[in-house]
Design a protein around this motif. Structure first.
Motif, mmCIF file in Angstrom:
data_model
loop_
_atom_site.group_PDB
_atom_site.id
_atom_site.type_symbol
_atom_site.label_atom_id
_atom_site.label_comp_id
_atom_site.label_asym_id
_atom_site.label_seq_id
_atom_site.Cartn_x
_atom_site.Cartn_y
_atom_site.Cartn_z
ATOM 1 N N LEU A 1 0.850 -1.184 0.000
ATOM 2 C CA LEU A 1 0.000 0.000 0.000
ATOM 3 C C LEU A 1 0.885 1.233 0.000
ATOM 4 O O LEU A 1 1.838 1.323 0.779
ATOM 5 N N TRP B 1 0.910 5.307 0.459
ATOM 6 C CA TRP B 1 0.155 6.448 0.973
ATOM 7 C C TRP B 1 0.757 7.691 0.356
ATOM 8 O O TRP B 1 1.944 7.956 0.528
ATOM 9 N N TYR B 2 -0.043 8.431 -0.357
ATOM 10 C CA TYR B 2 0.481 9.621 -1.007
ATOM 11 C C TYR B 2 -0.553 10.738 -0.960
ATOM 12 O O TYR B 2 -1.740 10.518 -1.204
ATOM 13 N N GLN B 3 -0.072 11.906 -0.678
ATOM 14 C CA GLN B 3 -0.884 13.116 -0.722
ATOM 15 C C GLN B 3 0.075 14.223 -1.136
ATOM 16 O O GLN B 3 1.150 14.345 -0.546
ATOM 17 N N LEU C 1 0.470 14.159 4.193
ATOM 18 C CA LEU C 1 -0.775 13.516 4.599
ATOM 19 C C LEU C 1 -1.479 14.353 5.666
ATOM 20 O O LEU C 1 -0.839 14.912 6.547
ATOM 21 N N ASP D 1 -6.251 11.677 6.560
ATOM 22 C CA ASP D 1 -5.525 10.598 5.877
ATOM 23 C C ASP D 1 -4.990 9.584 6.883
ATOM 24 O O ASP D 1 -5.123 8.377 6.684
ATOM 25 N N PHE D 2 -4.395 10.081 7.967
ATOM 26 C CA PHE D 2 -3.869 9.172 8.990
ATOM 27 C C PHE D 2 -4.985 8.369 9.645
ATOM 28 O O PHE D 2 -4.835 7.182 9.920
ATOM 29 N N THR E 1 -7.776 7.497 8.201
ATOM 30 C CA THR E 1 -8.192 6.510 7.196
ATOM 31 C C THR E 1 -7.204 5.352 7.123
ATOM 32 O O THR E 1 -7.601 4.184 7.050
ATOM 33 N N ILE E 2 -5.921 5.662 7.162
ATOM 34 C CA ILE E 2 -4.885 4.624 7.136
ATOM 35 C C ILE E 2 -5.032 3.702 8.334
ATOM 36 O O ILE E 2 -5.032 2.467 8.203
ATOM 37 N N TYR F 1 -6.044 -0.461 8.443
ATOM 38 C CA TYR F 1 -5.255 -1.525 9.071
ATOM 39 C C TYR F 1 -6.019 -2.235 10.183
ATOM 40 O O TYR F 1 -5.863 -3.446 10.374
#
Length: 76
Positions: free
Chosen positions: A21, A23-25, A29, A33-34, A36-37, A41
């Motif tokens: 996976l 993670w990019y913004q 981030l 975003d954090f 959602t991550i 998990y």
């Protein structure tokens, strides 16, 4: 290309199916975003696939620890 390089480094024996996976913004981030991550998990741990052997414990880490982990990799 970076993802393919990481897969070769981290999963050199090609056993099973690897999931990577990214993670990019643009910029960095966000707090959302954090969140959602971490939710992803937690979901992966609670509803693992039949062939899934491990999932990193990113859902259990405090956001600050997760942020520091990303900053240490230098891949913001």
């Amino acid at each position: 290309m970076e993802a393919a390089k990481i897969v070769e480094e981290q999963f050199p024996n090609h056993v099973g199916i690897s999931l990577l996976l990214v993670w990019y913004q643009h910029g960095w981030l966000t707090e959302q975003d954090f969140h959602t991550i971490q939710s992803l998990y937690v979901e992966m741990e609670g509803n693992s696939l039949n062939e899934q052997s491990i999932a990193p414990p990113f859902g259990k880490l405090p956001k600050e620890v997760l942020k520091n982990l990303l900053q240490k990799t230098g891949k913001q």
